[in-house]
Design a protein around this motif. Structure first.
Motif, mmCIF file in Angstrom:
data_model
loop_
_atom_site.group_PDB
_atom_site.id
_atom_site.type_symbol
_atom_site.label_atom_id
_atom_site.label_comp_id
_atom_site.label_asym_id
_atom_site.label_seq_id
_atom_site.Cartn_x
_atom_site.Cartn_y
_atom_site.Cartn_z
ATOM 1 N N ASN A 188 -7.304 -5.142 0.283
ATOM 2 C CA ASN A 188 -7.554 -6.264 -0.658
ATOM 3 C C ASN A 188 -6.383 -7.035 -0.407
ATOM 4 O O ASN A 188 -5.617 -7.480 -1.563
ATOM 5 N N VAL A 210 -9.559 -11.413 -5.876
ATOM 6 C CA VAL A 210 -11.024 -11.028 -6.045
ATOM 7 C C VAL A 210 -11.846 -12.137 -5.197
ATOM 8 O O VAL A 210 -12.582 -11.707 -4.225
ATOM 9 N N ASN A 211 -11.660 -13.312 -5.580
ATOM 10 C CA ASN A 211 -12.533 -14.343 -4.972
ATOM 11 C C ASN A 211 -12.012 -14.498 -3.469
ATOM 12 O O ASN A 211 -12.723 -14.791 -2.574
ATOM 13 N N ASN A 243 -10.785 -12.324 -1.637
ATOM 14 C CA ASN A 243 -11.339 -11.016 -0.905
ATOM 15 C C ASN A 243 -12.771 -11.185 -0.443
ATOM 16 O O ASN A 243 -13.389 -11.040 0.517
ATOM 17 N N ARG A 244 -13.507 -11.580 -1.648
ATOM 18 C CA ARG A 244 -14.940 -11.855 -1.266
ATOM 19 C C ARG A 244 -15.216 -12.838 -0.281
ATOM 20 O O ARG A 244 -16.185 -12.720 0.574
ATOM 21 N N GLY A 302 -15.350 -11.068 3.054
ATOM 22 C CA GLY A 302 -15.994 -9.987 3.262
ATOM 23 C C GLY A 302 -15.561 -8.681 2.641
ATOM 24 O O GLY A 302 -15.984 -7.523 3.217
ATOM 25 N N ASP A 327 -14.670 -6.074 -0.329
ATOM 26 C CA ASP A 327 -15.207 -5.811 -1.412
ATOM 27 C C ASP A 327 -14.065 -5.741 -2.475
ATOM 28 O O ASP A 327 -12.974 -5.233 -2.384
ATOM 29 N N GLU A 372 -13.639 -6.329 -7.233
ATOM 30 C CA GLU A 372 -14.259 -6.687 -8.391
ATOM 31 C C GLU A 372 -13.301 -6.895 -9.434
ATOM 32 O O GLU A 372 -12.243 -6.319 -9.317
ATOM 33 N N THR A 379 -8.225 -5.590 -10.777
ATOM 34 C CA THR A 379 -9.062 -5.760 -9.519
ATOM 35 C C THR A 379 -9.438 -4.210 -9.230
ATOM 36 O O THR A 379 -8.663 -3.309 -9.565
ATOM 37 N N GLN A 418 -10.932 -2.149 -5.750
ATOM 38 C CA GLN A 418 -11.626 -2.147 -4.576
ATOM 39 C C GLN A 418 -12.030 -0.752 -4.233
ATOM 40 O O GLN A 418 -11.424 0.304 -4.283
#
Length: 400
Positions: A67, A119-120, A122-123, A126, A128, A130, A158, A160
């Motif tokens: 992450n 988080v944004n 990472n998403r 691709g 994971d 939260e 956060t 992962q």
């Protein structure tokens, strides 16, 4: 011949090899393995001054995650994590890879903004990721103190879920066994003392066990890389620091995830055997001594008790330090050097273990094809001249 009780041979060095890898830790062994597996290059020697995996590979806290903030970092660490997910089966060895989840706690509005941004990012890559509220943190990890009265209250975290830990010595043994099975020579007790360079091309390495000619030489010696490079007339932008860690006495299972905090500066996991494994930041001074200052341990213990009051009567069993190689932008250096045939893989700082398979994969490709693997291209030495830095101080700030 290999004794049936041994995992690999202990050969004497031959006069010449196609590739000589300097450093018999995780990255050196992974590079050797992938040179053979992915590229069919087996006339390879791995030279280790001490014993295989006796340096940082044996002196880390075994955390695995991907992450990272920037695209370039996320790509290479995610590639590594995907390799981790199939590595036990591939190497036919139980690496005790446990995807128990990695929590990064936030203790201030600034931490919250940075965590949500991560988080944004990472998403989008691709990876994971939260964002958890304090109540969700407590539900995921019940022993963390999320009281509003804490000196550093937990304001979220956060997560992962695919992150976790693995057994470091099993990883080294498995890679060494596979490399040896391909016919690669793993040579212990063999210190590199110099390089033979002719017309700006490396021709051989001088070692404590004699001269070894080499078509290519690949450095993979972590905190001692800058010392080796200096012997070839190259000054690398690296600083070496001790990084301390410790383990507690054995406990019953109580912590089934990894918890990290930049603010109080500690990270904690519980090993399979039961001990708590804790780390903190690097010692401030430069050193090649595998030891550290007591005040770092003292601060790390105070931080751990901030987060986990339940541990207040747990005893420390032992402490140690590794030597980490830190680059100006807290990102690795992978690729060719100004000397033809001499390659470098260094600057992983506090994040080397998690990168082990991914680093070996891209480094082997770079060596085999004499050009950088696409994932390694952004991490070339030239970025310190062009200014195209990959600033990961935020993602690597806690020494993990």
């Amino acid at each position: 011949m290999t004794h049936p009780d041994f995992l690999w041979r202990n050969p004497d060095p031959r006069p010449a090899y196609d590739v000589v890898i300097v450093g018999g830790g995780g990255h050196g062994l992974a590079t050797a393995y992938y040179l053979a597996k992915n590229h069919g290059i087996t006339n390879v020697a791995v030279l280790e001054r001490g014993w295989l995996a006796g340096g940082n590979m044996a002196r880390n806290t075994t955390i695995i995650r991907s992450n990272y903030l920037w695209d370039e970092s996320a790509a290479i660490y995610e590639h590594s994590l995907k390799l981790w997910e199939g590595l036990s089966a591939e190497l036919d060895y139980d690496l005790q890879f446990s995807q128990r989840g990695v929590l990064n706690l936030a203790h201030s509005p600034g931490d919250v903004r940075e965590g949500r941004r991560r988080v944004n990012a990472n998403r989008l890559n691709g990876v994971d990721a939260e964002w958890l509220s304090p109540d969700e943190v407590k539900k995921f990890c019940p022993v963390v103190n999320v009281s509003s009265g804490a000196r550093y209250p937990v304001m979220g975290a956060t997560l992962q879920r695919r992150g976790g830990i693995a057994k470091h010595d099993h990883v080294a043994w498995a890679l060494a066994r596979k490399a040896d099975a391909y016919g690669i020579d793993l040579i212990q007790g063999c210190e590199v003392t110099g390089f033979e360079i002719l017309k700006n091309r490396v021709m051989a390495v001088q070692t404590s066990r004699g001269r070894i000619a080499a078509g290519k030489v690949a450095l993979a010696a972590a905190g001692h890389t800058s010392v080796l490079a200096a012997q070839a007339g190259i000054r690398l932008p690296l600083q070496s620091h001790p990084l301390q860690a410790l383990v507690s006495e054995l406990l019953e299972p109580v912590l089934d995830c990894v918890v990290m905090s930049n603010a109080v500066h500690v990270y904690v996991s519980q090993a399979h055997k039961g001990e708590l494994v804790m780390g903190a930041g690097i010692d401030a001074y430069n050193s090649y001594g595998q030891r550290g200052d007591f005040q770092v341990i003292e601060a790390q213990m105070a931080a751990a008790l901030e987060l986990f009051p339940v541990f207040n009567r747990v005893r420390v069993l032992r402490t140690w330090a590794g030597i980490v190689d830190v680059s100006p932008d807290a990102s690795p250096v992978i690729g060719r050097t100004p000397v033809d045939g001499l390659y470098v893989n260094a600057g992983w700082g506090t994040g080397g273990f998690k990168a082990t398979p991914g680093s070996g994969w891209v480094y082997a490709h770079t060596i085999a094809h004499e050009r950088p693997h696409p994932l390694a291209e952004p991490f070339a030495l030239e970025r310190f001249t062009t200014g195209a830095l990959i600033d990961e101080h935020g993602a690597a700030a806690v020494a993990h």
